[in-house]
Design a protein around this motif. Structure first.
Motif, mmCIF file in Angstrom:
data_model
loop_
_atom_site.group_PDB
_atom_site.id
_atom_site.type_symbol
_atom_site.label_atom_id
_atom_site.label_comp_id
_atom_site.label_asym_id
_atom_site.label_seq_id
_atom_site.Cartn_x
_atom_site.Cartn_y
_atom_site.Cartn_z
ATOM 1 N N TYR A 12 -46.423 23.037 -5.708
ATOM 2 C CA TYR A 12 -45.368 22.208 -5.122
ATOM 3 C C TYR A 12 -44.075 22.246 -5.927
ATOM 4 N N ALA A 15 -40.882 22.689 -3.718
ATOM 5 C CA ALA A 15 -40.622 21.495 -2.911
ATOM 6 C C ALA A 15 -40.071 20.360 -3.782
ATOM 7 N N LEU A 16 -40.618 20.183 -4.969
ATOM 8 C CA LEU A 16 -40.124 19.132 -5.859
ATOM 9 C C LEU A 16 -38.698 19.402 -6.309
ATOM 10 N N VAL A 18 -36.416 21.070 -4.597
ATOM 11 C CA VAL A 18 -35.551 20.815 -3.441
ATOM 12 C C VAL A 18 -35.346 19.314 -3.257
ATOM 13 N N VAL A 19 -36.395 18.531 -3.361
ATOM 14 C CA VAL A 19 -36.278 17.073 -3.213
ATOM 15 C C VAL A 19 -35.384 16.502 -4.311
ATOM 16 N N PHE A 20 -35.551 16.986 -5.533
ATOM 17 C CA PHE A 20 -34.722 16.513 -6.639
ATOM 18 C C PHE A 20 -33.246 16.830 -6.394
ATOM 19 N N VAL A 22 -31.691 17.423 -3.511
ATOM 20 C CA VAL A 22 -31.161 16.648 -2.383
ATOM 21 C C VAL A 22 -30.899 15.201 -2.802
ATOM 22 N N CYS A 23 -31.830 14.589 -3.522
ATOM 23 C CA CYS A 23 -31.629 13.202 -3.974
ATOM 24 C C CYS A 23 -30.452 13.103 -4.935
#
Length: 61
Positions: A12, A15-16, A18-20, A22-23
């Motif tokens: 993951y 994915a992590l 990308v999430v970081f 974006v946030c």
């Protein structure tokens, strides 16, 4: 002979990341909005209430 499926754990990391990102970008843009309110208030000689219309437009969008 029986085939036993190998146990693979999903990765993951992407994915992590990308999430970081974006946030972080959402937080950065939201924080920069406060600076934009101060700039618009000075540039257009706005009252405090009129300056908060920038916030209303930002969060309304």
């Amino acid at each position: 002979m029986t085939n036993t499926p190998t146990s693979q754990h999903p990765n993951y990391t992407f994915a992590l990341i990308v999430v970081f990102i974006v946030c972080f970008l959402i937080g950065f843009i939201t924080t920069m909005n406060n600076s934009m309110i101060a700039f618009c208030s000075k540039a257009f000689d706005l009252t405090a209430q009129q300056g908060q219309y920038v916030n209303t437009a930002f969060y309304g969008a």
